[in-house]
Design a protein around this motif. Structure first.
Motif, PDB file in Angstrom:
ATOM      1  N   HIS A  65       0.804  -1.225   0.000  1.00 29.18           N
ATOM      2  CA  HIS A  65       0.000   0.000   0.000  1.00 29.18           C
ATOM      3  C   HIS A  65       0.839   1.278   0.000  1.00 29.18           C
ATOM      4  CE1 HIS A  65      -3.598  -2.357   0.611  1.00 29.18           C
ATOM      5  NE2 HIS A  65      -3.027  -2.962   1.651  1.00 29.18           N
ATOM      6  N   GLY A  66       2.160   1.157   0.093  1.00 27.31           N
ATOM      7  CA  GLY A  66       3.029   2.323   0.121  1.00 27.31           C
ATOM      8  C   GLY A  66       2.753   3.229   1.318  1.00 27.31           C
ATOM      9  N   SER A  67       2.608   2.633   2.470  1.00 34.01           N
ATOM     10  CA  SER A  67       2.165   3.403   3.641  1.00 34.01           C
ATOM     11  C   SER A  67       3.238   3.583   4.711  1.00 34.01           C
ATOM     12  CB  SER A  67       0.932   2.731   4.245  1.00 34.01           C
ATOM     13  OG  SER A  67       1.180   1.384   4.553  1.00 34.01           O
ATOM     14  N   GLY A  68       4.509   3.525   4.387  1.00 29.90           N
ATOM     15  CA  GLY A  68       5.560   3.743   5.381  1.00 29.90           C
ATOM     16  C   GLY A  68       5.597   2.614   6.403  1.00 29.90           C
ATOM     17  N   VAL A  69       5.319   2.951   7.672  1.00 26.85           N
ATOM     18  CA  VAL A  69       5.302   1.931   8.734  1.00 26.85           C
ATOM     19  C   VAL A  69       3.917   1.859   9.376  1.00 26.85           C
ATOM     20  CG1 VAL A  69       7.765   2.023   9.249  1.00 26.85           C
ATOM     21  CG2 VAL A  69       6.203   3.563  10.432  1.00 26.85           C
ATOM     22  N   PHE A  70       2.903   2.186   8.597  1.00 28.11           N
ATOM     23  CA  PHE A  70       1.545   2.199   9.124  1.00 28.11           C
ATOM     24  C   PHE A  70       1.130   0.829   9.654  1.00 28.11           C
ATOM     25  CE2 PHE A  70      -3.058   1.767   8.600  1.00 28.11           C
ATOM     26  CZ  PHE A  70      -3.485   2.835   9.371  1.00 28.11           C
ATOM     27  N   TRP A  71       1.477  -0.224   8.951  1.00 31.08           N
ATOM     28  CA  TRP A  71       1.109  -1.582   9.379  1.00 31.08           C
ATOM     29  C   TRP A  71       2.197  -2.264  10.196  1.00 31.08           C
ATOM     30  CZ3 TRP A  71      -3.706  -2.924   9.272  1.00 31.08           C
ATOM     31  CH2 TRP A  71      -4.556  -2.375   8.324  1.00 31.08           C
ATOM     32  N   THR A  72       3.450  -1.926   9.936  1.00 25.09           N
ATOM     33  CA  THR A  72       4.560  -2.621  10.592  1.00 25.09           C
ATOM     34  C   THR A  72       4.556  -2.411  12.102  1.00 25.09           C
ATOM     35  OG1 THR A  72       5.892  -2.376   8.603  1.00 25.09           O
ATOM     36  CG2 THR A  72       7.057  -2.907  10.632  1.00 25.09           C
ATOM     37  N   ALA A  73       4.442  -1.178  12.539  1.00 17.73           N
ATOM     38  CA  ALA A  73       4.508  -0.886  13.976  1.00 17.73           C
ATOM     39  C   ALA A  73       3.376  -1.554  14.767  1.00 17.73           C
ATOM     40  CB  ALA A  73       4.529   0.618  14.206  1.00 17.73           C
ATOM     41  N   PRO A  74       2.113  -1.405  14.353  1.00 18.79           N
ATOM     42  CA  PRO A  74       1.067  -2.063  15.153  1.00 18.79           C
ATOM     43  C   PRO A  74       1.138  -3.586  15.114  1.00 18.79           C
ATOM     44  CG  PRO A  74       0.079  -0.609  13.507  1.00 18.79           C
ATOM     45  CD  PRO A  74       1.545  -0.551  13.336  1.00 18.79           C
ATOM     46  N   LEU A  75       1.467  -4.158  13.956  1.00 18.21           N
ATOM     47  CA  LEU A  75       1.560  -5.620  13.891  1.00 18.21           C
ATOM     48  C   LEU A  75       2.743  -6.143  14.689  1.00 18.21           C
ATOM     49  CD1 LEU A  75       0.504  -6.350  10.208  1.00 18.21           C
ATOM     50  CD2 LEU A  75      -0.781  -6.785  12.299  1.00 18.21           C
ATOM     51  N   LEU A  76       3.820  -5.365  14.772  1.00 19.08           N
ATOM     52  CA  LEU A  76       4.944  -5.743  15.616  1.00 19.08           C
ATOM     53  C   LEU A  76       4.525  -5.743  17.084  1.00 19.08           C
ATOM     54  CD1 LEU A  76       7.995  -6.390  15.734  1.00 19.08           C
ATOM     55  CD2 LEU A  76       8.373  -3.941  15.965  1.00 19.08           C
ATOM     56  N   MET A  77       3.778  -4.729  17.505  1.00 17.65           N
ATOM     57  CA  MET A  77       3.304  -4.663  18.894  1.00 17.65           C
ATOM     58  C   MET A  77       2.284  -5.772  19.197  1.00 17.65           C
ATOM     59  SD  MET A  77       4.917  -2.352  20.438  1.00 17.65           S
ATOM     60  CE  MET A  77       6.359  -2.518  19.446  1.00 17.65           C
ATOM     61  N   ILE A  78       1.433  -6.063  18.242  1.00 15.75           N
ATOM     62  CA  ILE A  78       0.477  -7.166  18.422  1.00 15.75           C
ATOM     63  C   ILE A  78       1.226  -8.488  18.535  1.00 15.75           C
ATOM     64  CG2 ILE A  78      -1.338  -8.504  17.259  1.00 15.75           C
ATOM     65  CD1 ILE A  78      -2.393  -5.797  16.196  1.00 15.75           C
ATOM     66  N   GLY A  79       2.269  -8.665  17.724  1.00 17.50           N
ATOM     67  CA  GLY A  79       3.097  -9.860  17.816  1.00 17.50           C
ATOM     68  C   GLY A  79       3.792  -9.960  19.162  1.00 17.50           C
ATOM     69  N   LEU A  80       4.268  -8.830  19.678  1.00 14.46           N
ATOM     70  CA  LEU A  80       4.897  -8.823  20.999  1.00 14.46           C
ATOM     71  C   LEU A  80       3.897  -9.228  22.078  1.00 14.46           C
ATOM     72  CD1 LEU A  80       7.233  -8.180  22.932  1.00 14.46           C
ATOM     73  CD2 LEU A  80       6.425  -5.808  22.931  1.00 14.46           C
ATOM     74  N   ALA A  81       2.711  -8.642  22.024  1.00 17.19           N
ATOM     75  CA  ALA A  81       1.685  -8.975  23.021  1.00 17.19           C
ATOM     76  C   ALA A  81       1.302 -10.447  22.930  1.00 17.19           C
ATOM     77  CB  ALA A  81       0.457  -8.087  22.814  1.00 17.19           C
ATOM     78  N   LEU A  82       1.115 -10.952  21.715  1.00 16.20           N
ATOM     79  CA  LEU A  82       0.768 -12.355  21.534  1.00 16.20           C
ATOM     80  C   LEU A  82       1.895 -13.273  22.015  1.00 16.20           C
ATOM     81  CD1 LEU A  82      -1.290 -14.391  20.408  1.00 16.20           C
ATOM     82  CD2 LEU A  82      -0.120 -14.199  18.220  1.00 16.20           C
ATOM     83  N   GLY A  83       3.130 -12.904  21.714  1.00  8.58           N
ATOM     84  CA  GLY A  83       4.269 -13.707  22.158  1.00  8.58           C
ATOM     85  C   GLY A  83       4.417 -13.718  23.665  1.00  8.58           C
ATOM     86  N   CYS A  84       4.240 -12.567  24.304  1.00  8.37           N
ATOM     87  CA  CYS A  84       4.334 -12.522  25.772  1.00  8.37           C
ATOM     88  C   CYS A  84       3.210 -13.323  26.411  1.00  8.37           C
ATOM     89  CB  CYS A  84       4.315 -11.074  26.255  1.00  8.37           C
ATOM     90  SG  CYS A  84       5.836 -10.194  25.888  1.00  8.37           S
ATOM     91  N   TRP A  85       2.025 -13.211  25.872  1.00  4.39           N
ATOM     92  CA  TRP A  85       0.895 -13.984  26.399  1.00  4.39           C
ATOM     93  C   TRP A  85       1.151 -15.484  26.230  1.00  4.39           C
ATOM     94  CZ3 TRP A  85      -2.691 -17.210  23.967  1.00  4.39           C
ATOM     95  CH2 TRP A  85      -3.748 -17.628  24.780  1.00  4.39           C
ATOM     96  N   SER A  86       1.635 -15.875  25.057  1.00  7.20           N
ATOM     97  CA  SER A  86       1.926 -17.291  24.814  1.00  7.20           C
ATOM     98  C   SER A  86       3.018 -17.796  25.745  1.00  7.20           C
ATOM     99  CB  SER A  86       2.361 -17.510  23.361  1.00  7.20           C
ATOM    100  OG  SER A  86       1.339 -17.167  22.481  1.00  7.20           O
ATOM    101  N   GLY A  87       4.049 -16.988  25.936  1.00  5.49           N
ATOM    102  CA  GLY A  87       5.120 -17.368  26.851  1.00  5.49           C
ATOM    103  C   GLY A  87       4.633 -17.501  28.276  1.00  5.49           C
TER     104      GLY A  87
END
Length: 94
Positions: A65-87
């Motif tokens: 979509h040519g949107s800079g880091v519009f999707w990267t930052a939130p999906l990275l944080m969601i991945g962190l939250a999911l990983g911490c919860w799983s751990g």
């Protein structure tokens, strides 16, 4: 069927769980250093893999979509939250 009142009491459940763990420790002994290191490694991967998947998916969506880091930052944080919860869940089961 309902459980007897002493089976519903969280204190009784906690004491039984502690006694079971103690009996297991007496039977199996102290885990080795290698086992502890392996658990730390597994815990690290449980947290890191969802973060990496979120980052890669976010970069792909941003590139699409040519949107800079519009999707990267939130999906990275969601991945962190999911990983911490799983751990956390994995450590509770161990």
């Amino acid at each position: 069927m309902s459980m007897p009142p002493e089976e519903q009491d969280p204190l009784v459940k906690g004491v039984r769980l502690r006694a079971d763990r103690h009996r297991g420790w007496l039977r199996d002994g102290e885990p080795s250093v290698a086992r502890h290191l392996a658990q730390i490694g597994v815990l690290g991967w449980i947290i890191v893999v969802p973060m990496l998947l979120g980052a890669f998916l976010g970069r792909w969506l941003d590139g699409l979509h040519g949107s800079g880091v519009f999707w990267t930052a939130p999906l990275l944080m969601i991945g962190l939250a999911l990983g911490c919860w799983s751990g956390w869940k994995w450590m509770q089961e161990s």
